[in-house]
Each structure stands twice: as structure tokens, then as C-alpha cells.
Scaffold this motif. Structure first.
Motif, PDB file in Angstrom:
ATOM      1  N   GLN A 229       0.821  -1.209   0.000  1.00 34.25           N
ATOM      2  CA  GLN A 229       0.000   0.000   0.000  1.00 34.25           C
ATOM      3  C   GLN A 229       0.853   1.257   0.000  1.00 34.25           C
ATOM      4  OE1 GLN A 229      -2.702  -0.775   3.223  1.00 34.25           O
ATOM      5  NE2 GLN A 229      -4.273  -1.543   1.837  1.00 34.25           N
ATOM      6  N   ALA A 230       2.114   1.109   0.415  1.00 27.35           N
ATOM      7  CA  ALA A 230       3.020   2.252   0.377  1.00 27.35           C
ATOM      8  C   ALA A 230       3.239   2.713  -1.059  1.00 27.35           C
ATOM      9  CB  ALA A 230       4.353   1.880   1.027  1.00 27.35           C
ATOM     10  N   ASP A 231       3.020   1.780  -2.010  1.00 30.31           N
ATOM     11  CA  ASP A 231       3.201   2.109  -3.427  1.00 30.31           C
ATOM     12  C   ASP A 231       2.027   2.874  -4.012  1.00 30.31           C
ATOM     13  OD1 ASP A 231       5.614   0.935  -3.569  1.00 30.31           O
ATOM     14  OD2 ASP A 231       4.876  -0.995  -4.296  1.00 30.31           O
ATOM     15  N   VAL A 232       0.894   2.823  -3.336  1.00 33.36           N
ATOM     16  CA  VAL A 232      -0.338   3.324  -3.928  1.00 33.36           C
ATOM     17  C   VAL A 232      -0.261   4.803  -4.263  1.00 33.36           C
ATOM     18  CG1 VAL A 232      -2.781   3.768  -3.456  1.00 33.36           C
ATOM     19  CG2 VAL A 232      -1.798   1.533  -2.926  1.00 33.36           C
ATOM     20  N   GLY A 233       0.439   5.574  -3.392  1.00 32.11           N
ATOM     21  CA  GLY A 233       0.476   7.015  -3.584  1.00 32.11           C
ATOM     22  C   GLY A 233       1.369   7.471  -4.733  1.00 32.11           C
ATOM     23  N   ARG A 234       2.146   6.555  -5.293  1.00 33.47           N
ATOM     24  CA  ARG A 234       3.066   6.964  -6.355  1.00 33.47           C
ATOM     25  C   ARG A 234       2.320   7.402  -7.609  1.00 33.47           C
ATOM     26  NH1 ARG A 234       7.638   2.279  -6.240  1.00 33.47           N
ATOM     27  NH2 ARG A 234       8.296   2.560  -4.101  1.00 33.47           N
ATOM     28  N   THR A 235       2.982   8.264  -8.377  1.00 37.05           N
ATOM     29  CA  THR A 235       2.331   8.710  -9.604  1.00 37.05           C
ATOM     30  C   THR A 235       2.357   7.596 -10.633  1.00 37.05           C
ATOM     31  OG1 THR A 235       4.431   9.608 -10.343  1.00 37.05           O
ATOM     32  CG2 THR A 235       2.899  11.127  -9.275  1.00 37.05           C
ATOM     33  N   GLY A 236       1.388   7.648 -11.518  1.00 31.32           N
ATOM     34  CA  GLY A 236       1.284   6.647 -12.567  1.00 31.32           C
ATOM     35  C   GLY A 236       0.117   7.003 -13.443  1.00 31.32           C
ATOM     36  N   PRO A 237      -0.243   6.129 -14.370  1.00 35.66           N
ATOM     37  CA  PRO A 237      -1.378   6.404 -15.231  1.00 35.66           C
ATOM     38  C   PRO A 237      -2.650   6.593 -14.399  1.00 35.66           C
ATOM     39  CG  PRO A 237      -0.184   4.416 -15.931  1.00 35.66           C
ATOM     40  CD  PRO A 237       0.360   4.822 -14.602  1.00 35.66           C
ATOM     41  N   ALA A 238      -3.588   7.362 -14.915  1.00 37.82           N
ATOM     42  CA  ALA A 238      -4.858   7.547 -14.224  1.00 37.82           C
ATOM     43  C   ALA A 238      -5.515   6.189 -14.019  1.00 37.82           C
ATOM     44  CB  ALA A 238      -5.777   8.444 -15.059  1.00 37.82           C
ATOM     45  N   PRO A 239      -6.189   6.000 -12.869  1.00 33.42           N
ATOM     46  CA  PRO A 239      -6.763   4.690 -12.561  1.00 33.42           C
ATOM     47  C   PRO A 239      -7.661   4.156 -13.685  1.00 33.42           C
ATOM     48  CG  PRO A 239      -6.919   6.144 -10.679  1.00 33.42           C
ATOM     49  CD  PRO A 239      -6.380   6.966 -11.819  1.00 33.42           C
ATOM     50  N   SER A 240      -8.389   5.051 -14.339  1.00 35.91           N
ATOM     51  CA  SER A 240      -9.320   4.581 -15.361  1.00 35.91           C
ATOM     52  C   SER A 240      -8.585   3.986 -16.557  1.00 35.91           C
ATOM     53  CB  SER A 240     -10.211   5.730 -15.826  1.00 35.91           C
ATOM     54  OG  SER A 240      -9.394   6.759 -16.359  1.00 35.91           O
ATOM     55  N   ALA A 241      -7.309   4.370 -16.734  1.00 33.19           N
ATOM     56  CA  ALA A 241      -6.554   3.876 -17.878  1.00 33.19           C
ATOM     57  C   ALA A 241      -5.931   2.513 -17.596  1.00 33.19           C
ATOM     58  CB  ALA A 241      -5.457   4.870 -18.243  1.00 33.19           C
ATOM     59  N   VAL A 242      -5.999   2.071 -16.361  1.00 34.19           N
ATOM     60  CA  VAL A 242      -5.320   0.841 -15.975  1.00 34.19           C
ATOM     61  C   VAL A 242      -6.344  -0.264 -15.748  1.00 34.19           C
ATOM     62  CG1 VAL A 242      -3.779  -0.205 -14.282  1.00 34.19           C
ATOM     63  CG2 VAL A 242      -3.542   2.214 -14.851  1.00 34.19           C
ATOM     64  N   ARG A 243      -6.106  -1.391 -16.385  1.00 38.00           N
ATOM     65  CA  ARG A 243      -6.963  -2.545 -16.152  1.00 38.00           C
ATOM     66  C   ARG A 243      -6.724  -3.052 -14.728  1.00 38.00           C
ATOM     67  NH1 ARG A 243      -6.289  -7.987 -16.693  1.00 38.00           N
ATOM     68  NH2 ARG A 243      -4.107  -7.640 -17.226  1.00 38.00           N
ATOM     69  N   ALA A 244      -7.778  -3.353 -14.005  1.00 39.15           N
ATOM     70  CA  ALA A 244      -7.621  -3.841 -12.640  1.00 39.15           C
ATOM     71  C   ALA A 244      -6.868  -5.172 -12.664  1.00 39.15           C
ATOM     72  CB  ALA A 244      -8.978  -4.021 -11.989  1.00 39.15           C
ATOM     73  N   PRO A 245      -5.892  -5.349 -11.768  1.00 37.05           N
ATOM     74  CA  PRO A 245      -5.178  -6.621 -11.737  1.00 37.05           C
ATOM     75  C   PRO A 245      -6.134  -7.768 -11.386  1.00 37.05           C
ATOM     76  CG  PRO A 245      -4.171  -4.984 -10.269  1.00 37.05           C
ATOM     77  CD  PRO A 245      -5.465  -4.418 -10.735  1.00 37.05           C
ATOM     78  N   VAL A 246      -5.838  -8.940 -11.900  1.00 44.12           N
ATOM     79  CA  VAL A 246      -6.640 -10.117 -11.541  1.00 44.12           C
ATOM     80  C   VAL A 246      -6.397 -10.475 -10.083  1.00 44.12           C
ATOM     81  CG1 VAL A 246      -6.976 -12.583 -11.997  1.00 44.12           C
ATOM     82  CG2 VAL A 246      -6.660 -10.987 -13.901  1.00 44.12           C
ATOM     83  N   LEU A 247      -5.140 -10.366  -9.655  1.00 40.66           N
ATOM     84  CA  LEU A 247      -4.780 -10.730  -8.284  1.00 40.66           C
ATOM     85  C   LEU A 247      -4.693  -9.467  -7.438  1.00 40.66           C
ATOM     86  CD1 LEU A 247      -1.878 -13.275  -9.007  1.00 40.66           C
ATOM     87  CD2 LEU A 247      -4.350 -13.672  -8.990  1.00 40.66           C
ATOM     88  N   PRO A 248      -5.560  -9.333  -6.423  1.00 42.23           N
ATOM     89  CA  PRO A 248      -5.469  -8.162  -5.547  1.00 42.23           C
ATOM     90  C   PRO A 248      -4.324  -8.340  -4.555  1.00 42.23           C
ATOM     91  CG  PRO A 248      -7.200  -9.620  -4.753  1.00 42.23           C
ATOM     92  CD  PRO A 248      -6.640 -10.254  -6.011  1.00 42.23           C
ATOM     93  N   GLU A 249      -3.920  -7.243  -3.950  1.00 40.93           N
ATOM     94  CA  GLU A 249      -2.969  -7.340  -2.846  1.00 40.93           C
ATOM     95  C   GLU A 249      -3.698  -7.815  -1.588  1.00 40.93           C
ATOM     96  OE1 GLU A 249       0.006  -7.338  -3.114  1.00 40.93           O
ATOM     97  OE2 GLU A 249       0.655  -5.985  -4.696  1.00 40.93           O
ATOM     98  N   PRO A 250      -3.025  -8.535  -0.689  1.00 38.31           N
ATOM     99  CA  PRO A 250      -1.593  -8.845  -0.698  1.00 38.31           C
ATOM    100  C   PRO A 250      -1.230 -10.085  -1.526  1.00 38.31           C
ATOM    101  CG  PRO A 250      -2.550  -9.696   1.313  1.00 38.31           C
ATOM    102  CD  PRO A 250      -3.678  -9.023   0.557  1.00 38.31           C
ATOM    103  N   LEU A 251      -2.237 -10.722  -2.145  1.00 37.28           N
ATOM    104  CA  LEU A 251      -1.963 -11.955  -2.887  1.00 37.28           C
ATOM    105  C   LEU A 251      -0.927 -11.747  -3.984  1.00 37.28           C
ATOM    106  CD1 LEU A 251      -2.638 -14.904  -3.611  1.00 37.28           C
ATOM    107  CD2 LEU A 251      -4.572 -14.049  -4.948  1.00 37.28           C
TER     108      LEU A 251
END
Ligand code: ZN
Length: 218
Positions: free
Chosen positions: A76-98
Motif C-alpha cells: 500500500q506504500a506504493d499506492v500514492g506513487r504517480t502513474g497512469p490515471a486509474p481509469s486507464a489501468v486494467r484492474a489486476p486479476v490478483l489483488p494485494e496482498p496476494l
């Protein structure tokens, strides 16, 4: 909205930190995909805290929930990092922490062939009690009929799993125990990917499956 949610009993044990790491990972995976169960988990934690205030202190078992939470906090420490807008990213199949446990998302994994259109990926935990794996079952294929010598938790991550009259979809969790004999199959048209946790070898009906079982470690 998931149709099949975690039981109160399992949720309270999770909130109390008394589940082995493998079970905790299954519940955490379900919670990541089911907002309603997350609300219940928060309530369970609050109830547990209130109860603890009223009883004598006792040593807490395990520390396995802590292991799952450490992974979760690290990711979750990674979540705040900049990156593509959420809508542009396909949701991962495997959620964290898996996802951190297996080191990537479903399409990057090195699946091992199980036969009959099924693949597995064992997941290492340190609890010494549970056997944890991802399963990928081709659409329409059946899991060999089996019973259980302990508990089995299955969390569907992609596709669907059909068990008798019930259909389990992404985020749904199935709890099976010694009283359950079943033959789940992947819903037609799409591979089913699920997280499966057991604490004892399955009891397969088929002689041939029993013969290869030690090699599959299921
Ligand atoms: Zn089963």
C-alpha cells in the motif's frame, strides 16, 4: 457485489489474528474484492477490541495475520506513487496482498501443468499448516470429484466456478469441510483462476487421481 461472503466464524478468527497465514491470505483476498465483507471485518475488529477490554490479557496466537498485514502495508506504500490515471489501468486479476505473495499478476505467472486443462502455482507461506495455491482451470473443465479431510477455502479471482446449483464469481469465497463432497467445474467460456487453501490432502474418488496425488501435492 459478491454473492458468497466469508462466514462470521471465519471473519472473527481473522479479525482476532488467530488464523494460520494461509487462511488469513484467503480471507484477505476475499476482503480485497468484497466491500460488504470489509465492513463486517471492521465491525468484527471493533467487537473483538471491546471484548478484549473486558477480559484478562492473554497471549495472542500466531502472528500470521501480522505477516499478511506486513505484505499489505508494504504494497500500500506504493499506492500514492504517480502513474497512469486509474481509469486507464486494467484492474489486476490478483489483488494485494496476494499479488505480492506470488510476485506478479496472473498473466506473468509460471503455471505448472496439473492435467485435464488445469494448472497450479503453489504459494509459499510460513505457517507450516496450510497448503496454498492458485489454480487455473480451463472453461468448462471439471475438478476431479473429492471430499476433504479438513477445511478448504476457495476464492474465485477470474471466470467462475460452478459447484452444484451455486455459481461463484470474482471475489466469492467458498468454505468446504469434512462433510462436503463435490466436483466443482469452471464456468464455460473463460478460464477460472482461484486461490485454494487446504490443511489436509483432498480425498479423491478416482483411483487414478489418487495415484498421481502425491506428485501433485494437492
Ligand atoms: Zn473441495
Amino acid at each position: 457485489m459478491t454473492q458468497h461472503q466469508v462466514s462470521d466464524e471465519l471473519l472473527m478468527s481473522y479479525a482476532a489474528g488467530s488464523l494460520a497465514e494461509g487462511w488469513s491470505l484467503a480471507v484477505a483476498t476475499h476482503l480485497a474484492l468484497c466491500p460488504e465483507s470489509r465492513r463486517r471485518a471492521e465491525a468484527a475488529t471493533a467487537i473483538g477490541g471491546a471484548l478484549l477490554d473486558q477480559i484478562e490479557p492473554a497471549a495472542l496466537a500466531g502472528g500470521s495475520l501480522a505477516a499478511v498485514r506486513r505484505r499489505l502495508a508494504a504494497t500500500q506504500a506504493d499506492v500514492g506513487r504517480t502513474g497512469p490515471a486509474p481509469s486507464a489501468v486494467r484492474a489486476p486479476v490478483l489483488p494485494e496482498p496476494l499479488r505480492s505473495y506470488v510476485g506478479g499478476d496472473a498473466d506473468t505467472l509460471r503455471w505448472r501443468r496439473l492435467g485435464l486443462g488445469a494448472y497450479q502455482l503453489p504459494i509459499a507461506t510460513r505457517d507450516g499448516r496450510t497448503s496454498v495455491r492458485l489454480l487455473r482451470i480451463a472453461g468448462g473443465e471439471q475438478v476431479p470429484e473429492h471430499g476433504h479431510r479438513g477445511m478448504e477455502l476457495t476464492v474465485v479471482l477470474a471466470g467462475s466456478l460452478v459447484d452444484g446449483d451455486e455459481i461463484f464469481r470474482r471475489g466469492d469465497i467458498e468454505e468446504a469441510n469434512e462433510s462436503v463432497e463435490h466436483q466443482p467445474r469452471a464456468g464455460a467460456g473463460e478460464d477460472c483462476i482461484c486461490l485454494a487453501v487446504t490443511d489436509a490432502p483432498l480425498r479423491f474418488s478416482s483411483f487414478i487421481v489418487r495415484m498421481v496425488q502425491p506428485f501433485l501435492r494437492i
